[in-house]
Scaffold this motif. Structure first.
Motif, PDB file in Angstrom:
ATOM      1  N   LYS A 125     -14.123   6.828   3.118  1.00 29.77           N
ATOM      2  CA  LYS A 125     -13.465   6.374   4.336  1.00 29.77           C
ATOM      3  C   LYS A 125     -12.591   5.176   4.004  1.00 29.77           C
ATOM      4  O   LYS A 125     -12.839   4.457   3.038  1.00 29.77           O
ATOM      5  N   VAL A 126     -11.576   4.966   4.830  1.00 38.36           N
ATOM      6  CA  VAL A 126     -10.749   3.783   4.652  1.00 38.36           C
ATOM      7  C   VAL A 126     -11.631   2.543   4.760  1.00 38.36           C
ATOM      8  O   VAL A 126     -12.477   2.446   5.652  1.00 38.36           O
ATOM      9  N   ASN A 127     -11.440   1.603   3.844  1.00 39.13           N
ATOM     10  CA  ASN A 127     -12.245   0.380   3.842  1.00 39.13           C
ATOM     11  C   ASN A 127     -11.864  -0.485   5.038  1.00 39.13           C
ATOM     12  O   ASN A 127     -10.731  -0.971   5.125  1.00 39.13           O
ATOM     13  N   PRO A 128     -12.785  -0.716   5.993  1.00 36.52           N
ATOM     14  CA  PRO A 128     -12.425  -1.456   7.209  1.00 36.52           C
ATOM     15  C   PRO A 128     -12.024  -2.903   6.942  1.00 36.52           C
ATOM     16  O   PRO A 128     -11.376  -3.536   7.774  1.00 36.52           O
ATOM     17  N   MET A 129     -12.410  -3.441   5.766  1.00 41.93           N
ATOM     18  CA  MET A 129     -12.060  -4.821   5.454  1.00 41.93           C
ATOM     19  C   MET A 129     -10.544  -4.997   5.343  1.00 41.93           C
ATOM     20  O   MET A 129     -10.017  -6.094   5.502  1.00 41.93           O
ATOM     21  N   TYR A 130      -9.831  -3.894   5.091  1.00 36.44           N
ATOM     22  CA  TYR A 130      -8.379  -3.967   4.916  1.00 36.44           C
ATOM     23  C   TYR A 130      -7.623  -3.397   6.107  1.00 36.44           C
ATOM     24  O   TYR A 130      -6.407  -3.365   6.113  1.00 36.44           O
ATOM     25  N   LEU A 131      -8.365  -2.905   7.103  1.00 30.87           N
ATOM     26  CA  LEU A 131      -7.730  -2.289   8.258  1.00 30.87           C
ATOM     27  C   LEU A 131      -7.368  -3.326   9.311  1.00 30.87           C
ATOM     28  O   LEU A 131      -7.928  -4.424   9.358  1.00 30.87           O
ATOM     29  N   TYR A 132      -6.448  -2.947  10.150  1.00 28.82           N
ATOM     30  CA  TYR A 132      -6.131  -3.740  11.342  1.00 28.82           C
ATOM     31  C   TYR A 132      -7.336  -3.773  12.278  1.00 28.82           C
ATOM     32  O   TYR A 132      -8.026  -2.763  12.466  1.00 28.82           O
ATOM     33  N   ARG A 133      -7.632  -4.964  12.808  1.00 29.86           N
ATOM     34  CA  ARG A 133      -8.625  -5.098  13.866  1.00 29.86           C
ATOM     35  C   ARG A 133      -7.997  -5.937  14.978  1.00 29.86           C
ATOM     36  O   ARG A 133      -7.457  -7.008  14.722  1.00 29.86           O
TER      37      ARG A 133
END
Length: 1017
Positions: A818-826
């Motif tokens: 899965k896409v690493n959420p640490m690098y995703l937009y929040r």
């Protein structure tokens, strides 16, 4: 802000545009070099092409893709599957069948893949069933790999499994558990139905990808670096490839009238918006007043496009802007099809608002809170296919206008503009009775501050009041009379002591003579104490004012201006007796709100699409490439099996894979290695993945849509299986409330329907979600036991996690990444604590939030605000041009964005206004916390300025505080939508000479702070 990136994105879009149209000669030549005709489904073309490239097809079946695949055709491609997996050549002997001599069928027979249909026949032209396909694939794999994974007989959740033949049951279970064949629905697998050619080819292709030993690729595991700073990430954003703001290929622009009347002209770029109904394309640019005309005009502008029809849709949930399932969006409440010749059309909101009340189950009216609807118009061709992307449409408010801000007027002080509160005059007649302009003793209107009214006047005697010099944009004037002086801390529309209120729409015609326009009469006998209750000399004071309302810069609100106040002494002749006013508070059981925390945006890392995380343990046949850490190398399963025949798939997973690819491990994938050949067959796929990030975002959005669908079904099953003790009367209501939670509850909290990390965004608000869902289901607060709330919260949390428990699109096409959420937009968010301070259960209501910058050209210290704009011309050595660009941008920001709106105050929203978040009923002295996510206000004009400039990312960056210095903004949370109890009438106690006035202890609650949006609070 990044011209080079935007240029590259534009070129990529052009490339995809031409590749997607069959009239481009090269694309046509490529297509028909593989396919015999154009019958392949659009979704299948890429996989059919890949199957062709793998060598898993042959020319005779590369056409007529919608007809059932025959036993002979599938036999040929399953032999190709075996040959590709093993690299072994099979030589055909004599045919054992009387009805075919095809050598590929003979090879399949020799390998034990087929047995025939009996009587020495193979029946090559018969269509093949799904259970036969599963059996042939299982036998081919068993021949290629003797040590296949063990089958779990308990993992086969299909109610039609009794239809499966005994000889095919093991094969069907294996196909399902290894991702070869999925169910045709949640609980059916349909073993006896036939399969089309394209479906059969794709099943073989997917089997090959799952079970091939290696694709001659080696990946290097690298330490996952910490994300860069938020300011650095923002500076490097590609605004054409944002997860939170996808770029849609829409072919139609939808406008809505900002008033209930039909606009006099179609949308234009002209100014002059002081009055009259105008078309706007801004979200929240229109409020349909539930107490007025519920019909609203729309205008569909599709330029030179020639659609077959226009499909109009209204939903309670935000639309996903891409094409997937566009014609069946969640929470759809109304749809109709109109002729393209009818660009201007009307939607009657009364047709569906009554059918979908503000609460899903509990139909107690919430008359003071605006509901949010989403409206879009989609052009379609004659096959009812969407032309371009359907887009997100417009956000429209429905309900009662809320109270905005007191109007301000601009004056000049010491050469600089300054703002003061706008006011106007209230006049009254010299004495009681009608207005007269002539005669010996005329009763004219005058600007007086105190007058009397004799309680012994006849009952039909009135006193007249006139509204003078009110703001020209006033849409409604309310005359208010109170038994106590007006307090600045009281609600303007419901002040303490209010005994009379009446609304008027200006202009009001003159009643007696010239100069008496906008005059109204009040009969004090209708609300004041009866004459018989007053003794001679008694006097009661009343306070009269007018409130002029006009459209606000705040969505769904009305700004106001106050008149001066006239004191009216209601008396009985003779000695004066003064009454002591006493106010009695009536509890409304409205909960308080407090802002606990505000967290700014976590911007997406520019390289987010390169970072992935292992979210579940990979299976033995899912690793078909090599992984190195620079010292050792992880190989596919067959490498170990060939060197150690005792190496089973289970041992491989537990002893090897778990050490290399543990849950939570980070993986980096890059498209520019030093040596291209190092990547082998993987190279082309990775390069194409990163060259079309716009398509990747569309894939992510579709993945989230499917995850939401899984969440909905999971929550409904949870009600049935995990809450067996709840009364039957609540069960159906709870199912509906949970369905609504998915359809638009999460979206109303600001969790967009396109964010792949949606499951993690609400993990801290499960208690709120549980209580709100139970409230919506009609469960009284007194019956919400701790156990019921905890079970519901856990069920929602578990299903949120489970619904997202699948791979996101990734360049390796790995089902465990899965896409690493640490690098995703929040998104930015705010945590709000809601507390019931009463000894009884609190009322359910609505929560609203505004984050806005009050327009000003000068800061409080007297200095001018500073703005930052792109300085590309200066960078190219043109300082004069850069200076002019700066001047132009300042004019755009200060004047262009509010073009045509000359009134004050003006507020620029930094985030989209939040309206109508449900507040659950709470037990006495109970609290809950809700987390609300914000969406950046970008890409449209402001609601109050239909002809204003479009808000761009530079404007947002200045308001957000990332660049420039425009000063702080206001963050305000307030409640409404409560059902207020009836107040007892004001009365006089003759014994104590006391006037008792009943007032609400609260009609709303609020909290606010001032800060720069880029900083946490």
């Amino acid at each position: 802000m990044n011209i080079f990136k935007r240029l590259i994105s534009f070129l990529l879009v052009l490339m995809m545009f031409f590749l997607n149209f069959p009239f481009v000669s090269n694309a046509v030549a490529f297509y028909f070099s593989i396919f015999n005709d154009a019958t392949a489904s659009r979704w299948a073309i890429s996989e059919l092409t890949q199957a062709y490239n793998y060598g898993l097809t042959y020319p005779d079946i590369m056409g007529k893709f919608q007809q059932p695949i025959t036993r002979e055709e599938f036999c040929v491609i399953v032999v190709k599957l075996y040959t590709k997996l093993t690299n072994k050549t099979v030589v055909a002997g004599a045919t054992p069948f009387s009805d075919t001599s095809n050598p590929e069928i003979v090879k399949a027979y020799q390998l034990g893949i087929v047995n025939g249909t009996g009587g020495g026949k193979f029946s090559p032209t018969l269509s093949i069933t799904r259970q036969e396909i599963a059996t042939m694939i299982y036998r081919a794999l068993s021949k290629a790999y003797p040590a296949l994974p063990t089958i779990n007989k308990n993992d086969f959740p299909f109610r039609d499994k009794e239809k499966i033949a005994s000889w095919a049951l093991t094969s069907m279970m294996f196909a399902f558990q290894n991702g070869i064949m999925k169910g045709t629905s949640v609980d059916t697998i349909d073993p006896l139905s036939n399969t089309t050619r394209e479906q059969g080819i794709i099943l073989v292709k997917r089997t090959y990808e799952n079970f091939r030993t290696s694709i001659n690729a080696t990946l290097q595991i690298l330490p996952t670096p910490a994300p860069t700073s938020e300011s650095e990430k923002f500076r490097n954003l590609d605004f054409n490839a944002l997860i939170n703001a996808p770029v849609y290929d829409t072919k139609l622009t939808l406008y809505i009238a900002n008033d209930s009347t039909k606009p006099l002209s179609i949308p234009t770029a002209s100014s002059g918006t002081k009055s009259g109904s105008l078309y706007t394309k801004a979200d929240d640019g229109a409020l349909i007043d539930m107490s007025g005309n519920k019909q609203r005009y729309f205008y569909a502008d599709y330029g030179t496009l020639t659609p077959y029809a226009i499909v109009v849709q209204v939903s309670k949930a935000p639309f996903v802007g891409f094409k997937t399932n566009w014609n069946n969006p969640p929470a759809l409440v109304y749809t109709t099809t109109i002729s393209p010749a009818k660009k201007e059309f009307v939607i009657d909101f009364s047709k569906f608002v009554e059918a979908f009340p503000i609460l899903i189950i509990n139909t107690t009216p919430k008359t003071e809170s605006a509901q949010v609807y989403y409206v879009r118009a989609v052009p379609v061709d004659k096959n009812m296919n969407c032309i371009g992307d359907p887009g997100e449409g417009l956000r429209v408010l429905y309900g009662k206008p809320s109270l905005g801000n007191q109007k301000l007027s601009q004056i000049t002080v010491n050469g600089k503009p300054s703002l003061i509160k706008t006011s106007f005059e209230l006049w009254t007649t010299q004495r009681d009775g009608d207005i007269t302009c002539n005669g010996e003793f005329p009763n004219k209107l005058q600007h007086l501050s105190e007058v009397g009214f004799d309680c012994e006047n006849p009952n039909d005697t009135a006193r007249w009041f006139q509204f003078k010099n009110f703001p020209e944009d006033t849409t409604k004037i309310v005359l208010e009379i109170s038994s106590k002086p007006f307090d600045v801390n009281d609600a303007v529309d419901n002040p303490a002591g209010l005994v009379y209120s009446s609304s008027y729409i200006p202009p009001i015609p003159a009643v007696a003579c010239t100069g008496t326009g906008n005059s109204v009469s009040v009969k004090f006998h209708n609300f004041a104490s009866a004459s018989s209750t007053l003794k001679p000399g008694d006097s009661i004071s009343y306070y009269v004012r007018a409130v002029a309302y006009s459209k606000s810069a705040l969505a769904g609100s009305l700004d106001y201006a106050l008149s001066d106040v006239i004191k009216v002494n209601y008396y009985k002749q003779k000695d004066i007796t003064f009454f002591i006013p006493k106010t009695i508070n009536v509890p409304t059981y409205i909960p308080s709100v407090k802002i606990i925390h505000y967290e700014p945006v976590q911007w997406q890392d520019p390289n987010w699409a390169h970072y992935y995380v292992v979210y579940r343990n990979p299976h033995w046949n899912e690793v078909n490439f090599e992984v190195t850490n620079g010292v050792d190398t992880l190989h596919p399963y067959m490498y170990y099996f060939e060197n150690d025949p005792s190496m089973t798939p289970d041992r491989y997973e537990k002893e090897i894979l778990s050490k290399w690819l543990a849950v939570g491990d980070g993986i980096q994938v890059w498209d520019r290695p030093k040596d291209e050949s190092f990547w082998g067959q993987l190279w082309d796929g990775i390069v194409s993945f990163f060259k079309s990030l716009i398509n990747v975002i569309a894939q992510l959005t579709n993945w989230v849509s499917q995850a939401y669908a899984n969440l909905k079904s999971g929550l409904i099953n949870f009600v049935v299986s995990s809450l067996p003790g709840i009364p039957d009367g609540w069960r159906d209501s709870l199912k509906k409330a949970l369905t609504a939670l998915v359809d638009y509850g999460l979206a109303s909290l600001g969790i967009p329907p396109e964010l792949p990390n949606f499951d993690a965004l609400e993990k801290d608000g499960l208690d709120y979600l549980a209580k709100e869902t139970l409230t919506e289901a009609g469960v009284p607060a007194t019956d919400m036991t701790v156990d019921l709330v905890e079970k519901t919260a856990k069920g929602i949390g578990d299903n949120l996690a489970a619904s997202a428990n699948s791979a996101t699109p990734n360049p390796l096409n790995c089902s465990f990444l899965k896409v690493n959420p640490m690098y995703l937009y929040r998104p930015a968010y705010m945590d709000i604590k809601i507390t019931n301070n009463y000894d009884k259960p609190s009322q359910p209501g609505k929560l609203n939030i505004d984050v806005q910058w009050e327009w000003h050209e000068w800061n409080s210290d007297g200095g001018s605000i500073t703005l930052s704009s792109p300085l590309s011309t200066f960078a190219n050595g043109c300082p004069d041009a850069a200076l002019q660009e700066g001047v132009d941008y300042r004019n755009h920001f200060l004047n262009g964005l509010k073009n045509g709106y000359p009134y004050f105050p003006v507020y620029y929203p930094i985030f989209e206004p939040v309206r109508g978040i449900s507040i659950p009923a709470l037990k006495p002295h109970e609290s809950t916390t809700v987390r609300i996510y914000f969406k950046e206000y970008v890409g449209k004009n402001y609601p109050f300025a239909p002809n204003g400039a479009t808000v761009n990312w530079d404007d947002f960056a200045n308001l957000y505080g990332m660049v420039g210095n425009v000063g702080p903004s206001q963050f305000k949370v307030y409640t409404n939508g409560f059902t207020l109890p009836n107040l007892p009438k004001t009365y006089c106690d003759e014994k104590t000479h006391t006037i008792y006035t009943y007032v609400y202890d609260a009609t709303t609650t609020s909290d606010s702070f001032i800060g720069v949006p880029k900083n946490a609070h």
